[in-house]
Scaffold this active site. Structure first.
Site, mmCIF file in Angstrom:
data_model
loop_
_atom_site.group_PDB
_atom_site.id
_atom_site.type_symbol
_atom_site.label_atom_id
_atom_site.label_comp_id
_atom_site.label_asym_id
_atom_site.label_seq_id
_atom_site.Cartn_x
_atom_site.Cartn_y
_atom_site.Cartn_z
ATOM 1 N N ARG A 175 0.813 -1.221 0.000
ATOM 2 C CA ARG A 175 0.000 0.000 0.000
ATOM 3 C C ARG A 175 0.850 1.276 0.000
ATOM 4 N NH1 ARG A 175 -2.153 -3.730 -1.056
ATOM 5 N NH2 ARG A 175 -4.071 -4.644 -0.270
ATOM 6 N N SER A 252 -10.893 0.434 3.216
ATOM 7 C CA SER A 252 -10.193 -0.011 4.427
ATOM 8 C C SER A 252 -9.444 1.169 5.029
ATOM 9 C CB SER A 252 -9.221 -1.144 4.101
ATOM 10 O OG SER A 252 -9.924 -2.264 3.596
ATOM 11 N N GLU A 356 -4.662 4.128 6.118
ATOM 12 C CA GLU A 356 -4.365 3.964 4.701
ATOM 13 C C GLU A 356 -4.662 5.228 3.892
ATOM 14 O OE1 GLU A 356 -5.657 1.046 0.994
ATOM 15 O OE2 GLU A 356 -5.579 0.244 3.020
#
EC number: 1.3.1.98
Length: 364
Positions: A175, A252, A356
């Site tokens: 990520r 998320s 995130e």
């Protein structure tokens, strides 16, 4: 160029950033520019930079948390559209597909699936624009952008140069990439190398394999894989639906934590002490072992829909990893919930969850 002065936008002055993000949160910016091609983008950024105007670059707004105070400058929205499909490259036995940074991601996935091209189908249903995918090294259901990325076209704002760069130059990780948290290098187009036999990438994710009724590692028709992924994502509130507040999220909110081998025994001991000797989801990672953030959140006492049915910001009722706006939330409501969850997991297990999304004008 699609540039509008703040005074032309609405009676409130400026542009609402809540209208440009999937969380539907955030204050206002002074103005908005939509750049529909690279020349427009370069001209807009040059004009704004020379004027000393702060710039916030936005794609689909699916990975942004913007403060209630908004952004003290101009939003440049990436609107470079267009999908170009190449011929089969016999040397690599792949087809290169190039998409503008502003192309809706799921539109691109659907287009490649309709052409029986494989590689993107497990990333179906993810909201946002194509240009953001290499920046985040977006991933889901066992596939990451790094697996299919061919090249990325990048604008260097300091020099005005536009060049294609290889995945190796992007330092792609879980990520993250060398492009994340910086605005001096802007993705303008992305090229993907896809298979052309009508079959998906190998199905690595056990949950997806179960839905498809195949063994992990099998390949299935790309259309079947896409439909299975969309069913799974809808069941978790991870496909945008204006009528479903569980989808008013940034996806998320926390990344799955990677724990070093040295720290792992102590953390596992704390988990067992709290929840008993139960199977603990963990996966190999480059720098240790990856744990499931959603699993940790639930075991720390934060269930679906936390904290209550009347809270303005809640955990999704379908998936504890999504923090959602129930329609009347402020950004600060969402951040307060994020802090509560982060601190609760840290207190229970000694694991600090990292957000995130990109935070603009705010922090946890």
């Amino acid at each position: 160029m699609g540039s509008r002065d703040a005074n032309d936008l609405d009676a409130g002055g400026g542009v609402s950033l809540a209208d440009l993000t999937t969380l539907r949160l955030g204050g206002r910016a002074r103005g908005l520019v939509r750049a529909t091609d690279v020349d427009e983008l370069i001209a807009a950024l040059d004009r704004l930079d020379r004027a000393g105007e702060p710039v916030l670059i936005v794609g689909g707004g699916s990975n942004l948390v913007v403060s209630d105070e908004g952004f003290p400058g101009t939003v440049v929205q990436m609107a470079q559209d267009g999908i170009r499909v190449g011929e089969v490259d016999p040397a690599r036995d792949t087809v290169v597909v190039v998409a503008g940074a502003g192309v809706d991601w799921d539109r691109l996935v659907a287009d490649t699936v309709s052409r029986d091209l494989g590689g993107l189908e497990c990333l179906s249903g993810i909201p946002g624009a194509t240009g953001a995918t290499p920046v985040q090294n977006v991933g889901a259901y066992g596939v990451e952008i790094a697996d299919v990325l061919d090249e990325v076209q990048v604008l260097d704002r300091a020099t005005g140069a536009v060049e294609w760069v290889s995945p190796a130059a992007l330092q792609l990780g879980y990520r993250t990439s060398a492009l994340k948290h910086r605005s001096d290098r802007v993705v303008t187009a992305v090229a993907f190398a896809l298979t052309h036999d009508g079959l998906s990438a190998p199905i690595r994710y056990r949950e997806l394999a179960g839905v498809l009724r195949v063994e992990p590692g099998a390949r299935v028709p790309v259309g079947e894989a896409r439909e299975a992924v969309l069913r799974l994502r809808r069941g978790k509130g991870m496909v945008l639906d204006a009528d479903d507040h569980d989808t008013w999220s940034a996806g998320s909110f926390f990344t799955n934590p990677v724990v070093g081998e040295h720290d792992l025994p102590h953390i596992l001991e704390r988990i067992v002490a709290r929840v008993g000797d139960v199977p603990i989801p963990r996966y190999p990672a480059q720098d240790g072992v990856k744990l499931s953030a959603g699993w940790l959140i639930e075991r720390a006492g934060f269930g679906r829909g936390h904290p209550s049915a009347d809270a303005p910001a809640r955990l999704s009722t379908k998936h504890t990893l999504a923090l959602t706006n129930r329609g009347a939330a402020r950004t600060e409501d969402l951040l307060a919930l994020a802090r509560e969850v982060r601190d609760g997991v840290a207190a229970a297990f000694g694991v600090v969850l990292e957000p995130e999304p990109v935070l603009v004008g705010c922090r946890l």
